[in-house]
Design an enzyme around this catalytic site. Structure first.
Site, short mmCIF file in Angstrom:
data_model
loop_
_atom_site.label_atom_id
_atom_site.label_comp_id
_atom_site.label_asym_id
_atom_site.label_seq_id
_atom_site.Cartn_x
_atom_site.Cartn_y
_atom_site.Cartn_z
N GLU A 133 -2.86 7.70 -4.35
CA GLU A 133 -2.83 6.42 -3.74
C GLU A 133 -2.85 5.37 -4.74
O GLU A 133 -3.22 5.42 -5.69
CB GLU A 133 -4.05 6.24 -3.15
CG GLU A 133 -4.18 5.07 -2.05
CD GLU A 133 -5.50 4.92 -1.40
OE1 GLU A 133 -5.81 4.85 -0.04
OE2 GLU A 133 -6.55 4.76 -1.99
N TYR A 171 0.79 -1.18 0.14
CA TYR A 171 0.16 -0.14 -0.05
C TYR A 171 0.77 1.04 0.09
O TYR A 171 1.97 1.46 0.67
CB TYR A 171 -0.60 0.14 1.13
CG TYR A 171 -1.87 1.36 1.34
CD1 TYR A 171 -3.00 1.31 0.90
CD2 TYR A 171 -1.18 2.42 2.19
CE1 TYR A 171 -3.63 2.78 0.79
CE2 TYR A 171 -2.03 3.42 2.22
CZ TYR A 171 -3.14 3.51 1.65
OH TYR A 171 -3.85 4.69 1.50
#
Lengths: 362, 285
Positions: free
Chosen positions: A183, A95
């Protein structure tokens, strides 16, 4: 402003961040090379769980699924495009994100080895699995900073350089494109050692429009150009105010008395009769609107301008219940106009809200 | 802001800059100079205009600045003010890009300069004047400190206080943007130490966690804090007018703020009309 995944990936490519091979389409496709993943291009969160991401092994299967997606809606958002991409040989999923940290007032890089899952869930259950790195915006961000952060988190040597490079490019993008969020979840390490952005979320700062070309993005092109701030909500009472905080407080008081706001509409400072007219017309455009609450604390705004705007619109909507509260500049003139036209007026927010709810209950 | 504040207005020749300079002068604020690059040598409401902050500071010993410059020019103007020796900068301008705000706020911190805003109505102290656009007629001299993320809602609450017999020591708008130079936590200690302030009215709204952060200080504060949070009826993921008023990924809800404030010992009200009632209970008068 949110970008679609395919738009975010176009930007990643421009910045040299590896993305899966693929293309965006609104039609059937002719061939595929190996298994593919088909992803609905919608902006709502939780797309995967809602069935917006599917896999296919043959062209026929792919076309069947594309057609189905294109005829569907995901959490109320119609699917207009799908992204068809190579299915990656996934070894690991990480992530990675850059956000604006409002408390530290700095860009914040977030990294976790727990990728591909809901990151809020990780933050709740295993906060130690998320590394945080605050960037000093006054200094140049260099790749070594990312390497140190990853090394300290125990990443293997062979991955550090490639992921640090992604972080470096991501930060550059974040600054240069006036993003407020970038992101990648998951950032995939493939069996053959590639580091690939398998998904992409970018939020851009619309206040930077004067130095950015946002017209290339769908959301920007679709935008209605309204002379006020408007947010649609799911209730049946329109709420109009001047100033964001006051309009929010007006919504709250409607709710407090048992009503349900249909919108947040802030006419801003110094709105003319015409802007008020457009605002009220916008609210009444929707068929389910039963009442409208108008709350004006006039400074540079003038109550008489507001009153004239209201009267003009209500001529065409005699059945709509309206309750107005206004004070400040040219209050007397404004009150007079409303009184002469039989529009209910109160002198406090609470009384005006209560009055509207009572009228609707009759 | 006090009697020693000597302010300049950056962007004084613009429509807003000029109008509000007049207003600030009328309530007694010492506006000693104005700056608009390229327009040096003029006068606006009797205030001399210079091309650079440097000149204005050298000639008038200014220590504060109020900015009315357009959003694309704000970062440049704030850096100029900091480098020119200004100690307090109030940025009225709305729609400043976040990346610019990040830079100027961090530069201000590094150089020990206080920045208020962007996207703020400014600060006003009925006794000494105002830096910004808070309408003088909504305030009255008194002993309530007000601090808020909003504009018109602040005027609304100030008015509610005044009609109920409570005036203000100082009213500070911290601004509605994602990043602001001065937060609740920076303002509360100043009110706690201020001899003119008996109680603080804090006006928050959804988005971010500056209210929660401020609770750390509220816990040990000697003066009572009455808090109102706007946006309890707002949905997640939508920007409610202010750039900073958005609940994202569960962060920034009104419920979270109300809970934290209550736990920290603040008096949280759901209706504006309750504020003077609570004040009557906790400080009397």
């Amino acid at each position: 402003m949110k970008l679609h995944e395919y738009e975010a990936k176009e930007i990643f490519k421009e910045y040299g961040i590896d993305v899966p091979k693929g293309f965006v389409t609104s039609n059937k496709i002719e061939k595929i090379e190996g298994p593919v993943v088909i992803k609905a291009q919608v902006l709502v969160g939780g797309r995967g769980k809602a069935g917006g991401v599917v896999f296919a092994h043959t062209v026929e299967e792919a076309n069947r699924k594309i057609e189905k997606l294109l005829n569907s809606s995901i959490k109320g958002e119609k699917v207009e495009k799908v992204l068809v991409e190579e299915k990656l040989p996934v070894k690991k999923e990480y992530y990675l994100a850059i956000v604006v940290d409002r408390v530290e007032k700095k860009p914040l890089i977030l990294f976790s080895t727990e990728g591909g899952v809901d990151i809020e869930e990780v933050a709740r259950r295993n906060p130690e699995k998320i590394v945080k790195y605050y960037v000093d915006p006054l200094r140049e961000f260099l790749p070594y900073m990312a390497r140190v952060m990853l090394k300290d988190h125990g990443l293997p040597s062979q991955e550090i350089v490639k992921i640090a490079d992604v972080i470096y490019k991501m930060y550059k993008l974040f600054r240069e494109m006036d993003a407020t969020l970038v992101e990648i979840n998951p950032l995939v390490v493939t069996e053959d050692g590639r580091v690939v952005a398998a998904d992409g979320v970018i939020h851009l700062d619309e206040d930077a429009y004067f130095r950015q070309d946002y017209t290339r993005f769908e959301e920007y092109r679709k935008r209605e150009n309204l002379p006020f701030a408007y947010v649609e909500l799911d209730g049946d009472i329109g709420v109009i105010g001047n100033g964001a905080g006051l309009t929010l407080a007006s919504m709250d008081i409607i709710k407090e008395y048992g009503g349900n706001p249909a919108c947040f509409l802030d006419i801003g400072g110094g709105a003319s009769e015409d802007v008020v007219k457009k605002a009220l017309e916008k609210v009444l455009e929707r068929e389910n609107i039963r009442g409208v609450f108008i709350n004006i604390m006039a400074g540079i705004t003038r109550c008489d301008e507001v009153a004239r705007g209201i009267v003009e619109v209500l001529k065409n909507h005699p059945d709509v219940k309206v309750s107005v509260r206004m004070m400040g500049t040219r209050e007397e003139e404004g009150r007079k106009i409303l009184r002469e036209n039989g529009i209910p007026l109160e002198d406090s927010i609470e009384k005006a809200a209560k009055k509207l709810i009572e009228m609707l209950e009759e | 802001m006090d009697e020693n504040t000597r302010a300049i207005v950056q962007g004084i020749t613009g429509r807003q800059g000029s109008f509000h300079t007049k207003e600030m002068l009328e309530c007694g604020t010492k506006i000693v100079a104005g700056v608009t690059p390229g327009k040096g040598g003029r006068e606006v409401h009797g205030v001399p205009v210079y091309d650079t902050v440097k000149e204005a500071v050298e000639k008038h010993d200014a220590n504060a600045s109020v900015l009315f410059v357009p959003a694309p020019a704000v970062k440049d103007a704030v850096y100029e003010a900091i480098d020119g020796g200004i100690e307090l900068i109030v940025v009225i301008t709305e729609h400043v890009p976040v990346q610019d705000t990040l830079d100027m706020v961090n530069y201000g911190i590094k150089r020990g300069v206080r920045i208020i805003g962007p996207n703020t109505p400014g600060i006003a102290s009925p006794k000494v004047g105002k830096l910004g656009i808070i309408p003088s007629r909504v305030l009255k001299e008194g002993h309530i400190g007000m601090v808020s993320r909003s504009g018109t809602l602040t005027y609304e609450i100030a008015h509610e206080l005044v009609v109920n017999g409570y005036g203000q020591s100082t009213c500070v708008g911290i601004g509605g943007d994602l990043i602001v130079g001065t937060d609740f936590i920076d303002v509360l200690p100043l009110f706690d130490r201020d001899r003119d302030t008996d109680a603080v009215v804090m006006i928050g709204e959804i988005g971010g966690s500056s209210e929660e952060v401020a609770c750390e200080y509220i816990k040990k504060m000697s003066k009572p804090v009455i808090a109102y949070i706007a946006g309890i009826s707002a949905p997640e993921g939508k920007r409610m007018g202010h750039a900073g008023a958005i609940v994202e990924r569960g962060v920034g809800t009104a419920e979270s703020k109300i809970k934290a404030l209550k736990e920290a010992g603040a008096y949280v009200v759901r209706r504006i009309s309750e504020i003077p009632k609570v004040l009557r209970e906790v400080i009397g008068k």
